[in-house]
Enzyme design. Structure first.
Site, mmCIF file in Angstrom:
data_model
loop_
_atom_site.group_PDB
_atom_site.id
_atom_site.type_symbol
_atom_site.label_atom_id
_atom_site.label_comp_id
_atom_site.label_asym_id
_atom_site.label_seq_id
_atom_site.Cartn_x
_atom_site.Cartn_y
_atom_site.Cartn_z
ATOM 1 N N ALA A 72 -44.722 -18.258 -14.542
ATOM 2 C CA ALA A 72 -44.537 -18.603 -13.130
ATOM 3 C C ALA A 72 -43.098 -18.666 -12.616
ATOM 4 C CB ALA A 72 -45.226 -19.936 -12.832
ATOM 5 N N ALA A 73 -42.091 -18.808 -13.499
ATOM 6 C CA ALA A 73 -40.726 -19.023 -12.985
ATOM 7 C C ALA A 73 -40.122 -17.715 -12.485
ATOM 8 C CB ALA A 73 -39.852 -19.601 -14.085
ATOM 9 N N PRO A 74 -39.302 -17.762 -11.429
ATOM 10 C CA PRO A 74 -38.820 -18.957 -10.730
ATOM 11 C C PRO A 74 -39.785 -19.534 -9.692
ATOM 12 C CG PRO A 74 -37.794 -16.994 -9.820
ATOM 13 C CD PRO A 74 -38.613 -16.524 -10.979
ATOM 14 N N GLY A 75 -40.905 -18.873 -9.409
ATOM 15 C CA GLY A 75 -41.883 -19.545 -8.568
ATOM 16 C C GLY A 75 -42.279 -18.814 -7.298
ATOM 17 N N GLY A 76 -41.837 -17.571 -7.133
ATOM 18 C CA GLY A 76 -42.197 -16.830 -5.917
ATOM 19 C C GLY A 76 -43.700 -16.780 -5.725
ATOM 20 N N LYS A 77 -44.386 -16.408 -6.794
ATOM 21 C CA LYS A 77 -45.840 -16.224 -6.645
ATOM 22 C C LYS A 77 -46.559 -17.563 -6.647
ATOM 23 C CE LYS A 77 -45.133 -11.657 -8.353
ATOM 24 N NZ LYS A 77 -43.734 -11.807 -8.810
ATOM 25 N N ASP B 63 -48.163 -12.622 -14.213
ATOM 26 C CA ASP B 63 -47.052 -11.810 -13.724
ATOM 27 C C ASP B 63 -46.134 -11.650 -14.931
ATOM 28 O OD1 ASP B 63 -45.513 -10.454 -11.804
ATOM 29 O OD2 ASP B 63 -44.281 -12.238 -11.483
ATOM 30 N N CYS C 149 -43.185 -5.604 -13.050
ATOM 31 C CA CYS C 149 -42.227 -4.912 -12.185
ATOM 32 C C CYS C 149 -41.613 -3.761 -12.985
ATOM 33 C CB CYS C 149 -41.180 -5.869 -11.637
ATOM 34 S SG CYS C 149 -40.240 -6.721 -12.907
#
Ligand code: SAM
Length: 445
Positions: free
Chosen positions: A108-113, A176, A229
């Site tokens: 999860a980091a840095p937390g965009g999603k 992700d 990505c």
């Protein structure tokens, strides 16, 4: 032109054929910057100020004019938006988390999603944001706080260890995945220098392992989103084909998204035509970086697994008094002590013993010598309260507040400082002054 690895270029030329020239030209163009308005920022009109243009595939997502520097604005500190490049907005948008669900963001980091999933959940249900790297988990935790999210836990666990605790627990899981980062070549120089064919193979193997853990944590009938990505088919299509071969109870979820290209199963071993349900986001075909994503459904239909839930204690008198004084109604949750602080844990949160927890919910504050001192997280979650002092974003007062200085102000007691109506932090009023309680580590220099 950035210097790209020759093996990467040769592979992309072989895969893309006629499109290769356009692809290369796109990699040489400046990065497309984006931001996503959080629930707190949605009533602001930032279109002209930041030169916003909507991102068609993400609600509240925009590209912005980089000269306007929204990351250096008080609205950013108030959690009005999260800076996120447009393609990175696609996976959480497509996963479609809903209020009341149990959702896991495994990497999860840095937390965009995570912050995007939280917005879809509208503060209801349970969002577990997990990050394996302790340092990155701390950044994630700060972003969850900045965006004023009340129903999220932040954990720092290896996916394998998390899977031992949460079998069949979640309605939706986002992976992700850590990847070879080819889609970030024009964003981060490190992505270019760290790249090698061996890195691609290592990432593919690691992604499959993470997906195995993710799959076991999804309830029957739940939905998984895998995203990267990178352009490397050994990851993307290759990992999806291997996963589908290993997990016959999973199948691709079809979606119709006009802006994205379908994945190319023929680019990877083993070949599985079903992988065409995935999507490739190409920097030469849209305003964003390179991404891959695919949605997978787990067969069946059951309620998520039940686990013993956290049971909180009564509300201490000093906290009740504070809430009454400022006319604050807390969301549903269980009140627990965690370290020195009081937290409101989302209803239905499983017992957390033995897990590395950075944030077990909404941090409310601390009891100090029988008095309650509110946390910064509580300020950022609040929309308003009975005692506020509001200043415009471009005012001297807001700049002074963010630098940790005392402000002039009336009243007595805890006061919520707001910027154009958005909560920003606490001050304590007495004798014509607002004593600054903006956290020292966040102050502007
Ligand atoms: N989802 C994040 C966002 O939107 O801000 C970005 C996640 S980044 C692409 C992948 C993350 O996976 C990194 O934070 C990295 O530390 C983490 N990671 C690295 N190795 C891992 C592993 N073996 N298991 C799980 N996560 C891992």
């Amino acid at each position: 032109m950035i210097m790209l690895p020759s093996e990467f270029l040769a592979r992309m030329e072989a895969l893309l054929g006629k499109e290769y020239g356009a692809f290369l030209a796109a990699l040489d163009r400046p990065l497309q910057k984006g931001l996503r308005l959080g629930p707190k920022g949605q009533d602001l009109d930032l279109t002209a100020g930041f030169g916003l243009t909507p991102v068609p595939w993400a609600e509240n997502g925009y590209t912005y004019d980089p000269d306007t520097r929204p990351g250096k604005h008080p609205y950013h500190e108030a959690g009005a938006y999260y800076l996120q490049e447009p393609s990175a907005m696609a996976p959480a948008a497509m996963l479609g988390a809903k209020p009341g669900e149990r959702v896991l963001d495994l990497c999860a980091a840095p937390g965009g999603k995570s912050t995007q999933l939280a917005a879809s959940m509208e503060g209801r249900g349970l969002l577990v944001c997990n990050e394996v790297s302790p340092k990155r988990a701390r950044i994630l935790s700060r972003n969850i706080e900045r965006m004023g999210i009340s129903n999220a836990l932040v954990l720092n666990m290896h996916p394998r260890d998390l899977a031992r605790r949460f079998s069949g627990f979640f309605d939706r899981v986002l992976v992700d995945a850590p990847c070879s980062g080819e889609g970030m070549f024009r964003k981060e120089e490190a992505a270019v220098t760290d790249w090698s064919p061996e890195t691609v193979d290592m990432c593919a193997g690691r992604q499959l392992e993470i997906l195995r853990s993710a799959a076991s944590m999804l309830r029957l009938g739940g939905t998984l989103c895998y995203s990267t990505c990178t352009f490397a088919p050994e990851e993307d299509e290759g990992v999806m084909a291997r996963f589908l071969a290993e997990c016959p109870d999973f199948s691709p979820v079809e979606a119709d998204v006009p802006w994205f290209d379908h994945a190319k199963p023929e680019w990877a071993e083993p070949f599985d035509s079903r992988v065409s349900a995935g999507f490739r986001l190409w920097p030469h075909k849209l305003s964003g970086e390179g991404h891959f994503l695919m949605l997978l459904g787990r067969e069946g239909d059951t309620e998520p697994a039940d686990l013993p839930a956290v049971k909180g204690g009564p509300v201490p008198a000093a906290l009740s008094e504070f809430l009454r004084d400022l006319d604050i109604a807390l969301p549903a949750g269980e009140l627990i002590s965690f370290g020195q602080a009081l937290y409101l844990v989302p209803t239905g949160t499983p017992v957390l013993d033995g897990l590395k927890v950075l944030r077990p919910g909404l941090e409310l504050g601390e009891l100090k010598k029988g008095r309650f001192e509110p946390a910064h997280a509580l300020a950022l979650w609040l929309r308003t309260c009975a005692r506020t002092a509001d200043f415009p974003a471009d005012s001297r007062e807001i700049a002074d507040y963010l630098r940790g200085q005392v402000l002039p102000g009336d009243g007595i007691g805890w006061t919520l400082i707001t910027v154009d109506g958005l909560s920003l932090g606490w001050a304590k009023a007495s004798a014509g002054q607002l004593k600054n309680h903006y956290p020292k580590g966040l102050r502007w220099t």
